[in-house]
Design a protein around this motif. Structure first.
Motif, PDB file in Angstrom:
ATOM      1  N   LEU A   1       0.824  -1.203   0.000  1.00 24.44           N
ATOM      2  CA  LEU A   1       0.000   0.000   0.000  1.00 24.44           C
ATOM      3  C   LEU A   1       0.864   1.262   0.000  1.00 24.44           C
ATOM      4  CD1 LEU A   1      -2.931  -0.936   2.373  1.00 24.44           C
ATOM      5  CD2 LEU A   1      -2.903  -0.758  -0.105  1.00 24.44           C
ATOM      6  N   PHE A   2       1.902   1.271   0.876  1.00 16.14           N
ATOM      7  CA  PHE A   2       2.771   2.451   0.918  1.00 16.14           C
ATOM      8  C   PHE A   2       3.442   2.670  -0.421  1.00 16.14           C
ATOM      9  CE2 PHE A   2       2.683   2.350   5.594  1.00 16.14           C
ATOM     10  CZ  PHE A   2       2.558   3.705   5.827  1.00 16.14           C
ATOM     11  N   MET A   3       3.754   1.563  -1.120  1.00 22.12           N
ATOM     12  CA  MET A   3       4.440   1.710  -2.393  1.00 22.12           C
ATOM     13  C   MET A   3       3.505   2.171  -3.503  1.00 22.12           C
ATOM     14  SD  MET A   3       7.023   1.640  -4.246  1.00 22.12           S
ATOM     15  CE  MET A   3       8.320   0.987  -3.212  1.00 22.12           C
ATOM     16  N   SER A   4       2.284   1.623  -3.526  1.00 22.18           N
ATOM     17  CA  SER A   4       1.511   1.776  -4.761  1.00 22.18           C
ATOM     18  C   SER A   4       0.421   2.829  -4.713  1.00 22.18           C
ATOM     19  CB  SER A   4       0.896   0.421  -5.146  1.00 22.18           C
ATOM     20  OG  SER A   4       0.099  -0.061  -4.098  1.00 22.18           O
ATOM     21  N   LEU A   5      -0.082   3.192  -3.533  1.00 18.81           N
ATOM     22  CA  LEU A   5      -1.238   4.086  -3.499  1.00 18.81           C
ATOM     23  C   LEU A   5      -0.867   5.510  -3.935  1.00 18.81           C
ATOM     24  CD1 LEU A   5      -3.658   3.449  -0.554  1.00 18.81           C
ATOM     25  CD2 LEU A   5      -3.936   3.034  -2.979  1.00 18.81           C
ATOM     26  N   GLY A   6      -1.350   5.894  -5.081  1.00 20.01           N
ATOM     27  CA  GLY A   6      -1.168   7.274  -5.537  1.00 20.01           C
ATOM     28  C   GLY A   6       0.249   7.641  -5.912  1.00 20.01           C
ATOM     29  N   VAL A   7       1.105   6.644  -6.116  1.00 16.04           N
ATOM     30  CA  VAL A   7       2.506   6.912  -6.414  1.00 16.04           C
ATOM     31  C   VAL A   7       2.832   6.297  -7.763  1.00 16.04           C
ATOM     32  CG1 VAL A   7       4.861   6.489  -5.676  1.00 16.04           C
ATOM     33  CG2 VAL A   7       3.103   6.933  -3.991  1.00 16.04           C
ATOM     34  N   GLU A   8       3.666   6.969  -8.530  1.00 15.40           N
ATOM     35  CA  GLU A   8       4.011   6.413  -9.839  1.00 15.40           C
ATOM     36  C   GLU A   8       5.152   5.425  -9.698  1.00 15.40           C
ATOM     37  OE1 GLU A   8       4.752   9.454 -12.609  1.00 15.40           O
ATOM     38  OE2 GLU A   8       2.673  10.125 -12.628  1.00 15.40           O
ATOM     39  N   PHE A   9       4.863   4.285  -9.090  1.00 12.89           N
ATOM     40  CA  PHE A   9       5.928   3.345  -8.802  1.00 12.89           C
ATOM     41  C   PHE A   9       6.464   2.666 -10.043  1.00 12.89           C
ATOM     42  CE2 PHE A   9       2.128   0.763  -8.687  1.00 12.89           C
ATOM     43  CZ  PHE A   9       2.522  -0.365  -9.366  1.00 12.89           C
ATOM     44  N   TYR A  10       5.657   2.626 -11.111  1.00 12.52           N
ATOM     45  CA  TYR A  10       6.061   1.826 -12.262  1.00 12.52           C
ATOM     46  C   TYR A  10       7.164   2.475 -13.072  1.00 12.52           C
ATOM     47  CZ  TYR A  10       2.247   4.833 -13.688  1.00 12.52           C
ATOM     48  OH  TYR A  10       1.424   5.898 -13.850  1.00 12.52           O
ATOM     49  N   SER A  11       7.677   3.643 -12.642  1.00 10.81           N
ATOM     50  CA  SER A  11       8.785   4.238 -13.391  1.00 10.81           C
ATOM     51  C   SER A  11      10.130   3.667 -12.963  1.00 10.81           C
ATOM     52  CB  SER A  11       8.768   5.752 -13.231  1.00 10.81           C
ATOM     53  OG  SER A  11       8.588   6.097 -11.885  1.00 10.81           O
ATOM     54  N   TYR A  12      10.166   2.874 -11.895  1.00  7.30           N
ATOM     55  CA  TYR A  12      11.435   2.271 -11.477  1.00  7.30           C
ATOM     56  C   TYR A  12      11.284   0.758 -11.425  1.00  7.30           C
ATOM     57  CZ  TYR A  12      12.237   7.020 -10.054  1.00  7.30           C
ATOM     58  OH  TYR A  12      12.348   8.378 -10.052  1.00  7.30           O
ATOM     59  N   THR A  13      12.259   0.052 -12.008  1.00  7.07           N
ATOM     60  CA  THR A  13      12.186  -1.409 -12.058  1.00  7.07           C
ATOM     61  C   THR A  13      12.089  -2.014 -10.668  1.00  7.07           C
ATOM     62  OG1 THR A  13      13.702  -1.184 -13.902  1.00  7.07           O
ATOM     63  CG2 THR A  13      13.223  -3.396 -13.165  1.00  7.07           C
ATOM     64  N   ALA A  14      12.905  -1.489  -9.731  1.00 10.25           N
ATOM     65  CA  ALA A  14      12.957  -2.088  -8.404  1.00 10.25           C
ATOM     66  C   ALA A  14      11.595  -1.999  -7.711  1.00 10.25           C
ATOM     67  CB  ALA A  14      14.014  -1.392  -7.558  1.00 10.25           C
ATOM     68  N   PHE A  15      10.884  -0.897  -7.929  1.00 13.80           N
ATOM     69  CA  PHE A  15       9.590  -0.735  -7.265  1.00 13.80           C
ATOM     70  C   PHE A  15       8.546  -1.678  -7.870  1.00 13.80           C
ATOM     71  CE2 PHE A  15      10.706   3.941  -6.123  1.00 13.80           C
ATOM     72  CZ  PHE A  15      11.707   3.468  -5.306  1.00 13.80           C
ATOM     73  N   CYS A  16       8.602  -1.847  -9.202  1.00 13.40           N
ATOM     74  CA  CYS A  16       7.702  -2.809  -9.847  1.00 13.40           C
ATOM     75  C   CYS A  16       7.944  -4.204  -9.300  1.00 13.40           C
ATOM     76  CB  CYS A  16       7.929  -2.838 -11.357  1.00 13.40           C
ATOM     77  SG  CYS A  16       7.452  -1.353 -12.186  1.00 13.40           S
ATOM     78  N   TYR A  17       9.228  -4.535  -9.125  1.00 18.43           N
ATOM     79  CA  TYR A  17       9.588  -5.858  -8.611  1.00 18.43           C
ATOM     80  C   TYR A  17       9.026  -6.039  -7.208  1.00 18.43           C
ATOM     81  CZ  TYR A  17      12.546  -9.689  -7.052  1.00 18.43           C
ATOM     82  OH  TYR A  17      12.998 -10.864  -6.542  1.00 18.43           O
ATOM     83  N   LEU A  18       9.148  -4.998  -6.368  1.00 21.47           N
ATOM     84  CA  LEU A  18       8.615  -5.092  -5.007  1.00 21.47           C
ATOM     85  C   LEU A  18       7.120  -5.364  -5.041  1.00 21.47           C
ATOM     86  CD1 LEU A  18       9.348  -4.617  -1.923  1.00 21.47           C
ATOM     87  CD2 LEU A  18       8.235  -2.445  -2.216  1.00 21.47           C
ATOM     88  N   VAL A  19       6.404  -4.640  -5.911  1.00 19.99           N
ATOM     89  CA  VAL A  19       4.954  -4.816  -5.989  1.00 19.99           C
ATOM     90  C   VAL A  19       4.608  -6.239  -6.437  1.00 19.99           C
ATOM     91  CG1 VAL A  19       2.908  -4.073  -7.240  1.00 19.99           C
ATOM     92  CG2 VAL A  19       4.451  -2.380  -6.307  1.00 19.99           C
ATOM     93  N   THR A  20       5.379  -6.753  -7.427  1.00 17.67           N
ATOM     94  CA  THR A  20       5.137  -8.118  -7.903  1.00 17.67           C
ATOM     95  C   THR A  20       5.334  -9.130  -6.783  1.00 17.67           C
ATOM     96  OG1 THR A  20       6.119  -7.373  -9.964  1.00 17.67           O
ATOM     97  CG2 THR A  20       5.710  -9.720  -9.744  1.00 17.67           C
ATOM     98  N   VAL A  21       6.465  -8.986  -6.067  1.00 20.55           N
ATOM     99  CA  VAL A  21       6.770  -9.951  -5.013  1.00 20.55           C
ATOM    100  C   VAL A  21       5.713  -9.890  -3.912  1.00 20.55           C
ATOM    101  CG1 VAL A  21       8.416 -10.488  -3.194  1.00 20.55           C
ATOM    102  CG2 VAL A  21       9.222 -10.048  -5.473  1.00 20.55           C
ATOM    103  N   MET A  22       5.301  -8.672  -3.561  1.00 24.28           N
ATOM    104  CA  MET A  22       4.290  -8.553  -2.510  1.00 24.28           C
ATOM    105  C   MET A  22       2.966  -9.175  -2.950  1.00 24.28           C
ATOM    106  SD  MET A  22       5.558  -7.534   0.125  1.00 24.28           S
ATOM    107  CE  MET A  22       7.289  -7.253   0.377  1.00 24.28           C
ATOM    108  N   GLY A  23       2.683  -9.097  -4.245  1.00 23.79           N
ATOM    109  CA  GLY A  23       1.504  -9.756  -4.780  1.00 23.79           C
ATOM    110  C   GLY A  23       1.579 -11.270  -4.686  1.00 23.79           C
TER     111      GLY A  23
END
Lengths: 155, 155
Positions: free
Chosen positions: A30-52
């Motif tokens: 939630l802290f990573m994805s809510l209202g934040v453009e996380f998909y502009s960085y590979t590492a953040f996308c990876y975090l979201v995938t793993v948390m999923g």
């Protein structure tokens, strides 16, 4: 049961561990994805995938643990326990990798002087909290994996 | 010895594993540090620190393994083996963290458009090779740790 390792599969300790894992992973997501453009960085996308991946895994095991505690008959077959130990271990490696990547990218964004434009302090502190939650989640998954591994030879 | 797990402490397999670990860690350290201003990024400093830990650890164990192979009497006491398993495991977690951090920072430096000035392609590819070497080193340390863990209950 003679061997009741605290935190092993089917006990109250395990149920609390799984709940805490779900909580920390969800917080990280939630802290990573809510209202934040996380998909502009590979590492953040990876975090979201793993948390999923982590959230459904921990939630399922929490439900099974809760059921085992309620009916007071822990489900302890070596095959199932082995799958859980290996699964927990893979999940913990993935979580550690995601947490480290996120933390290092946030650190870079914070300390590089010219990147101040695309990382306002408010956003960056949210990323930091997300990385910290991922680290907690890693630690708890590891604890689950180790206590189940400890139980495994006695079955 | 009845139980000869391939790659466990005191065998030829273990000796090769340790040598390969030392090799990959040294390669990672050299690619990162030779002529490069690595100290401007936290993740790179961390990688150099961790590699400075991994290299003496692997080298010492390689020497002990080589000696064991030569005199044909592997040193197998549960206490020593436990220290090696735990040590390997800690080292592998640290190496994985360093490799992930380095890889994500390099990825960020490569793909952010404005940072092209402080990451010329030649330097960045060296950082990438360094991260890849760190991943190999992580994998081999893990293999050592697992094969020793496998041996541990039979002692």
């Amino acid at each position: 049961m003679v061997h009741d390792v605290p935190g092993s599969f089917g006990t109250r300790g395990s149920f609390s561990l799984r709940l805490a894992q779900t909580l920390f992973s969800s917080a990280s997501l939630l802290f990573m994805s809510l209202g934040v453009e996380f998909y502009s960085y590979t590492a953040f996308c990876y975090l979201v995938t793993v948390m999923g991946l982590v959230i459904p895994w921990s939630l399922t095991l929490a439900l099974v643990d809760g059921y085992s505690v309620l009916v007071k008959s822990p489900l302890r077959q070596p095959g199932i326990l082995l799958v859980i130990v290996v699964g927990d271990w893979v999940i913990s490696v993935l979580t550690l990798a995601a947490a480290c990547s996120t933390a290092s990218v946030v650190d870079l964004l914070l300390h590089t002087d010219r990147s101040s434009s695309y990382c306002p302090p408010k956003l960056c502190s949210r990323y930091q909290v997300s990385a910290a939650m991922a680290f907690f989640s890693w630690f708890l998954t590891l604890a689950s994996s180790l206590s189940n591994l400890w139980l495994l030879p006695s079955l």
